[in-house]
Design an enzyme around this catalytic site. Structure first.
Site, PDB file in Angstrom:
ATOM      1  N   GLN A   1       0.826  -1.199   0.000  1.00  0.00           N
ATOM      2  CA  GLN A   1       0.000   0.000   0.000  1.00  0.00           C
ATOM      3  C   GLN A   1       0.862   1.252   0.000  1.00  0.00           C
ATOM      4  OE1 GLN A   1      -3.488  -0.074   2.508  1.00  0.00           O
ATOM      5  NE2 GLN A   1      -3.338  -2.286   2.800  1.00  0.00           N
TER       6      GLN A   1
ATOM      7  N   LYS B   1       1.761   7.655   6.398  1.00  0.00           N
ATOM      8  CA  LYS B   1       0.674   6.778   5.968  1.00  0.00           C
ATOM      9  C   LYS B   1      -0.621   7.581   5.998  1.00  0.00           C
ATOM     10  CE  LYS B   1       2.633   2.283   7.105  1.00  0.00           C
ATOM     11  NZ  LYS B   1       2.425   0.960   7.744  1.00  0.00           N
TER      12      LYS B   1
ATOM     13  N   LEU C   1      13.790   4.930  11.668  1.00  0.00           N
ATOM     14  CA  LEU C   1      14.908   4.351  12.412  1.00  0.00           C
ATOM     15  C   LEU C   1      16.218   4.713  11.717  1.00  0.00           C
ATOM     16  CD1 LEU C   1      13.409   0.827  13.189  1.00  0.00           C
ATOM     17  CD2 LEU C   1      13.757   2.701  14.797  1.00  0.00           C
TER      18      LEU C   1
ATOM     19  N   ASP D   1      -1.707  -9.333  11.066  1.00  0.00           N
ATOM     20  CA  ASP D   1      -0.781  -9.220   9.937  1.00  0.00           C
ATOM     21  C   ASP D   1       0.682  -9.221  10.368  1.00  0.00           C
ATOM     22  OD1 ASP D   1      -0.324  -8.909   7.153  1.00  0.00           O
ATOM     23  OD2 ASP D   1       0.046  -6.777   7.430  1.00  0.00           O
TER      24      ASP D   1
END
Length: 559
Positions: free
Chosen positions: A238, A254, A361, A427
């Site tokens: 996505q 996102k 990160l 998930d």
């Protein structure tokens, strides 16, 4: 005669004056409804809230409501002393996995349930929740004594001595200097931007420390700093973008794809579900409340699709996917494996778009990470089952397989399982660790966008590892029991923690049914552990259910 004429003239003048006043009042009365009609064209639901938020609070320029800035809102939780006084009314004892509580003057808050769409902010519940959150983070379980951190347990360290030939190197300079700040950093931590302090604070056991003073400034900058670059991140199913800031920090973006309280369709497979921006934000807060600190900081933000994405992107493939919808909203869809098409486009309202921004990160060239396939990974097939779903003695095999055969890897995995069950994340096919620390380190809980999809149904299969292995850390169990008590109720502290996020001004990040589900699922986790403790020792393969990671018989008063 003259007196009579003057009287008539005065009467006529008064009559005209009263008539004029009457006409003015009548005109004002008729015009009042018209005056209150909005001048702007009709907007989609809640768009006026988004527009006002973009203009007056968390914009790209960093301006905020003068009444209370983002910094002041966050600081209020970490500086209030009222919670400590509340906590003194309770005495906690940590011994033999029991938490006896003597109630004082602080009574629990009755939490009414409202299942309606777009639940209100519940300001009356948030303030007591903030006191509970402060009291929770003051509890001894969140302030266990830790020894000094050895040098080898820090992920990164600053080079105190730099060769003369390297002083002119442009380590932090991007390909395009436009929009970036001049570099004036040195070995002094006070000169480092918040994202760099976050990177330098990562250790073998956590991403950031409890009560990290840098967290407030880091999350504030994520939500307010000007975006100078936006490019699509490769990989994944996505759309997601990498946002860059003037101080060279970066964040994973996102976008919002569906309403917060919209449940996942029951006929939809877990691997076909949309990722949720509010799930990423809520997962960070839940991870922190559980005491893990293994999810990078995430914050909500309202982004201008044109000014902060389209106009600053250097990604040509992404730029070609922008268009204006039939109702005038600016949309884009990018390029990815799934859900990147005009049918699945991300659209502003008309230009304002909600999103989650997670701090990146350290670059893999500085701190490489290893990806581990989850032993309880789902088959990702509509017809096949995974081994753990068919083999009754599956956990015994896992316990004999590296890295789960020694150290804390198995119980660390159980921490992640509990997190996933609470937020209904099916998930979790992989997880990551920093390679520098080998197998003796914490698990990074990344990619939580498919969490919080359903509140009306719990998914018991997520707890399969805990049920099959019956292993849990002592500290984790104690914190879970603490969060089940009225004065630290999980839903209350979660609601309060989420209220500190900038997007809470638009609407609560989690609606009440999702918060209620957290309490219900926490009860299920504790019941599962109780069943494990009741099992005969031979059924557990000789392993104790409780992995003792804290000192036994530790008795510490709260406050």
């Amino acid at each position: 005669m003259n007196r009579r004429l003057r009287f008539r003239s005065r009467t006529i003048c008064l009559s005209l004056a009263f008539f004029t006043i009457f006409l003015h009042l009548l005109l004002a009365f008729v015009s009042l409804p018209i005056y209150h009609q909005p001048c702007d064209p009709p907007l989609p639901p809640r768009t006026h809230i988004l527009r006002d938020l973009a203009r007056t609070t968390y914009t790209s320029t960093g301006s905020s409501d003068p009444a209370e800035t983002p910094t002041e809102t966050t600081h209020r939780v970490y500086s209030t002393k009222g919670a400590k006084k509340e906590a003194k009314g309770h005495e906690q004892t940590l011994s033999d996995m029991r938490l006896p509580v003597t109630e004082g003057g602080n009574s629990s808050v009755n939490m009414p349930v409202n299942v309606g769409r777009h639940v209100s902010h519940r300001a009356g519940l948030v303030e007591p929740g903030l006191l509970k959150l402060e009291a929770l983070f003051d509890h001894p379980l969140y302030n266990l004594p830790v020894p000094p951190i050895p040098e080898e347990d820090w992920l990164l360290k600053v080079r105190t001595k730099v060769k003369a030939s390297e002083k002119s190197s442009q380590m932090w300079v991007s390909a395009s200097q436009e929009g970036y700040e001049d570099i004036q950093w040195n070995s002094n931590s006070n000169s480092h931007p918040p994202w760099l302090r976050f990177h330098l604070g990562i250790t073998r056991w956590q991403l950031y420390p409890h009560r990290d003073p840098n967290m407030e400034l880091l999350t504030q900058q994520l939500s307010t700093h000007r975006i100078v670059s936006a490019v699509q991140k490769s990989g994944g199913t996505q759309l997601k973008l990498v946002m860059s800031f003037p101080n060279y920090g970066q964040a994973m973006f996102k976008p919002m794809k569906q309403e917060r309280d919209e449940e996942t369709n029951y006929n939809l497979y877990y691997f076909s579900d949309f990722e949720r921006h509010n799930a990423e934000i809520a997962a960070f807060h839940l991870d922190r409340i559980l005491g893990y600190r293994r999810i990078p900081p995430v914050v909500g933000r309202l982004v201008d699709v044109v000014k902060e994405i389209k106009d600053v992107t250097t990604d040509r493939k992404l730029a070609r996917t922008f268009f204006t919808s039939p109702v005038g909203c600016v949309c884009f869809y990018g390029q990815c494996s799934y859900y990147c098409s005009t049918e699945h486009a991300v659209c502003g309202r008309p230009r304002d778009l909600e999103a989650s921004l997670a701090v990146m990160l350290p670059d893999l060239s500085l701190a490489s990470r290893r990806s581990w396939r989850s032993p309880w990974r789902r088959s990702y097939s509509r017809s096949k089952l995974a081994k753990w779903e068919t083999e009754s003695d599956y956990c015994s095999t896992v316990k004999k397989t590296a890295p789960y055969d020694k150290g804390t890897r198995l119980v660390d995995f159980m921490d992640m399982v509990i997190l996933d069950f609470l937020m209904s994340n099916m998930d979790r096919h992989h997880y990551e660790t920093f390679e520098k620390f080998g197998n003796d380190t914490f698990l990074i809980h990344l990619d939580n966008g498919r969490a919080f999809g359903r509140h009306s149904k719990d998914e018991p299969s997520i707890l399969a590892p805990l049920k099959q292995c019956c292993r849990i850390k002592h500290s984790t169990l104690l914190r879970l029991r603490l969060l089940s008590l009225p004065q630290y109720r999980l839903s209350d502290v979660m609601r309060a923690s989420l209220s500190l996020d900038p997007l809470h001004k638009v609407a609560p990040l989690l609606s009440e049914p999702y918060l209620d589900a957290l309490d219900r699922r926490l009860k299920t986790v504790l019941e599962t552990v109780s069943h494990c403790l009741e099992r005969p020792p031979e059924d557990s393969g000789g392993d104790e259910v409780i992995y003792d990671d804290i000192e036994k018989d530790m008795v510490t008063p709260a406050g």
